[in-house]
Enzyme design. Structure first.
Site, PDB file in Angstrom:
ATOM      1  N   ARG A   8       0.837  -1.202   0.000  1.00 37.89           N
ATOM      2  CA  ARG A   8       0.000   0.000   0.000  1.00 37.89           C
ATOM      3  C   ARG A   8       0.873   1.253   0.000  1.00 37.89           C
ATOM      4  NH1 ARG A   8      -4.514  -1.218   4.364  1.00 37.89           N
ATOM      5  NH2 ARG A   8      -2.942  -2.783   4.741  1.00 37.89           N
ATOM      6  N   LYS A  15      -1.425 -18.957   6.017  1.00 33.13           N
ATOM      7  CA  LYS A  15      -2.406 -19.166   7.060  1.00 33.13           C
ATOM      8  C   LYS A  15      -2.568 -17.876   7.862  1.00 33.13           C
ATOM      9  CE  LYS A  15      -1.055 -20.564  11.236  1.00 33.13           C
ATOM     10  NZ  LYS A  15      -0.151 -19.641  11.909  1.00 33.13           N
ATOM     11  N   HIS A  61       4.037 -23.652   7.196  1.00 29.88           N
ATOM     12  CA  HIS A  61       5.496 -23.681   7.084  1.00 29.88           C
ATOM     13  C   HIS A  61       6.124 -24.828   7.885  1.00 29.88           C
ATOM     14  CE1 HIS A  61       5.526 -21.348  10.868  1.00 29.88           C
ATOM     15  NE2 HIS A  61       6.761 -21.758  11.003  1.00 29.88           N
ATOM     16  N   LYS A 116       9.865 -27.791   7.247  1.00 27.47           N
ATOM     17  CA  LYS A 116      11.017 -28.046   8.129  1.00 27.47           C
ATOM     18  C   LYS A 116      11.592 -29.419   7.796  1.00 27.47           C
ATOM     19  CE  LYS A 116       9.098 -25.271  11.920  1.00 27.47           C
ATOM     20  NZ  LYS A 116       9.996 -24.207  12.289  1.00 27.47           N
ATOM     21  N   GLU A 127       6.939 -21.989  22.699  1.00 26.32           N
ATOM     22  CA  GLU A 127       7.717 -20.818  22.269  1.00 26.32           C
ATOM     23  C   GLU A 127       8.029 -19.973  23.492  1.00 26.32           C
ATOM     24  OE1 GLU A 127       6.394 -19.074  18.300  1.00 26.32           O
ATOM     25  OE2 GLU A 127       4.521 -19.738  19.193  1.00 26.32           O
ATOM     26  N   ASP A 178      -4.132 -20.468  15.870  1.00 22.66           N
ATOM     27  CA  ASP A 178      -2.837 -20.059  15.323  1.00 22.66           C
ATOM     28  C   ASP A 178      -1.886 -21.260  15.160  1.00 22.66           C
ATOM     29  OD1 ASP A 178      -0.865 -18.072  14.566  1.00 22.66           O
ATOM     30  OD2 ASP A 178       0.090 -18.383  16.515  1.00 22.66           O
ATOM     31  N   HIS A 214      -0.457 -26.272  12.429  1.00 29.49           N
ATOM     32  CA  HIS A 214       0.874 -26.875  12.578  1.00 29.49           C
ATOM     33  C   HIS A 214       0.829 -28.212  13.350  1.00 29.49           C
ATOM     34  CE1 HIS A 214       2.215 -23.174  10.981  1.00 29.49           C
ATOM     35  NE2 HIS A 214       2.352 -22.496  12.094  1.00 29.49           N
TER      36      HIS A 214
END
Ligand code: BG6
Length: 487
Positions: free
Chosen positions: A48, A147, A177, A181, A215, A234, A239
């Site tokens: 943008r 996603k 993703h 891996k 995490e 999420d 995942h």
């Protein structure tokens, strides 16, 4: 140097966003540096922001230096990379700017075109519609959808329906993703190329499976997004479900993308629905409170940009798969932000020995075997076995040892998941991407859990930032006589 065969126009929508700078540009830079992108390829950022091409290049350079590993950036490689960079300003609300994109893309009408949509999913339909309106979709055009694909089954179906009215299913690459891996891909190699595991891989020998993605970071400046999604949408719906599928699926009849996806979708369809009455026993949700992360004090989830929220930053649950192979083998899965450390692993816990001859004679106990597949921070595969402690002691003493199954490092540098996935889209290989029915089956399973949580059928627990999560998650697994693999 890799073979140069990947001439394409890579069009990056949302190209000035966090993911683009943190992951996508560094991945493209490495692909360019390692010779996987032909020099004439173009990386067209759609943003943008109305800045000049030169300003855009300077911005990309600054962010590459910030996000690339220290020794990856060199002026010489950047010089070559920057020749591929181009900026086109597009306003998604008015569609102003698409004429310019049309003009640029039509310079090479016959080229492979990769449209990478790294924007809010709210724009996916509109972007695809605009690409069609400006006649920018050819047989060689693909679209990559980042996603999250919706917030539930209904919204996901709406997004997919819209995209599917402009692209064919085999032109759509839904990215997760985690599938890029290396160790995740290695799960298939481990399971389907080693006779050793063929008969062990079932309820006959496996007691249970644990999947943890922990995490140490918090929402990291993505409050608006995260607070709307939480750990379940999420991480778990995508995942962790993908990891579970790779562990649980039957051998596919070939490595063809659809054969693999057929097997994964079967698992998603056999997940036992967690009923309203089972919710409180089988699921845990929690938010972190103030604590410390890697030695530094950090505020709680509700001490920052939001002060009231029903969004979980931690989710754990027991998942059962209703099929022959996994009957009676629970999968315990959990994921959380601001946990003690970054640690992602899959633990295959084998059943106890049918009988121990050691305990009787000298009291030495046997620790049940496990296979630990570590994804993060380091990638490794370890088989935990019992072994004799060497020496002359009268009683035979046993110890648990690790058999490490790590491949010797042949690459100079470990490639990032996004490098592999971007390259696969350029090569039109959809194996590591999700098919429509996979995404829908995962939402179908997740929806009742999310709904129950939103109706507060399961209380929101708390955990201190920098710990292993709420005690409720420990109790959840303990009620089945088991414990998490927290060392
Ligand atoms: C993303 C999530 O998909 O994965 C983030 O949106 C999360 O919230 C990230 O931090 C984790 O990825 P990785 O590869 O660092 O484990």
């Amino acid at each position: 140097m890799a073979r140069k065969n990947n001439l394409c126009d890579f069009i990056l929508f949302g190209g000035h966003g966090d993911l683009a700078f943190r992951k996508l540009m560094p991945a493209l830079f490495h692909l360019s540096k390692d010779g996987y992108l032909e020099d004439e390829s173009r990386i067209i950022t759609i943003s943008r922001r109305s800045i000049s091409n030169q300003e855009h290049k300077t911005l990309v350079k600054e962010r590459l230096i910030e996000f690339l590993p220290k020794d990856s950036f060199t002026e010489k490689d950047y010089e070559i990379f920057s020749k591929k960079l181009l900026l086109i300003t597009v306003d998604f609300s008015t569609n102003e700017g698409y004429e310019k994109l049309q003009e640029v893309l039509n310079e090479f009408e016959d080229r492979e075109r990769i449209n990478y949509l790294s924007t809010s999913p709210a724009f996916f339909g509109g972007i695809c519609q605009a690409l069609s309106k400006w006649d920018l979709i050819t047989e060689k055009t693909r679209v990559v959808l980042e996603k999250p694909l919706g917030r539930d089954l209904k919204s996901s179906q709406e997004i997919n329906k819209k995209v599917l009215s402009f692209f064919k299913e085999d032109q759509i690459y839904r990215i997760d993703h985690y599938l890029g891996k290396d160790t995740v891909q290695n799960i298939m190699a481990l399971r389907f190329s080693n006779r050793l595991f063929v008969h062990l891989w079932s309820s006959n020998h496996i007691d249970h499976v644990q999947i943890t993605v922990a995490e140490n970071v918090g929402a990291e400046g993505r409050w608006d997004y995260y607070n709307d999604y939480g750990a379940m949408r999420d991480m778990i719906q995508n995942h962790l479900m993908q990891l579970l599928c790779l562990i649980a699926m039957e051998p596919p009849c070939s490595l063809d993308a659809n054969d693999i996806r057929d097997e994964k979708v079967k698992i998603l369809k056999t997940l036992r629905p967690i009923t309203t009455t089972a919710l409180a026993n089988s699921t845990v949700r929690a938010q972190y409170t103030a604590g410390s992360s890697i030695g530094e004090s950090v505020p709680g989830y509700l001490d920052g940009e939001v002060t009231q929220s029903n969004t979980e930053t931690f989710a754990a649950m027991r998942v059962d798969i209703d099929n022959w192979r996994w009957n009676g083998v629970p999968f315990y899965i959990r994921s959380g932000k601001r946990m003690q450390k970054r640690n992602s692993e899959i633990v295959i816990q084998f059943k106890p020995m049918p009988h121990s001859i050691f305990e009787k004679s000298n009291g030495a106990s046997i620790v049940d075997n496990k296979l630990v597949i570590k994804l993060q921070p380091e990638e490794s595969i370890e088989l935990r076995l019992m072994n004799k402690i060497p020496g002359l002691s009268e009683n035979m003493k046993l110890q648990e040892v690790n058999l490490e199954l790590n491949a010797p490092q042949t690459q100079k540098r470990k490639s990032d998941a996004y490098e592999r996935l971007i390259l696969d889209v350029i090569r039109a290989n959809a194996t590591l991407f999700m098919r429509l029915d996979e995404v829908e089956a995962a939402w179908k399973w997740a929806d009742p859990i999310i709904e129950g949580w939103e109706n507060n059928l399961v209380p929101m627990k708390k955990y201190t930032a920098g710990t292993d999560g709420p005690t409720a998650a420990v109790q959840m697994i303990a009620q089945d006589g088991r414990s998490w693999n927290d060392e």
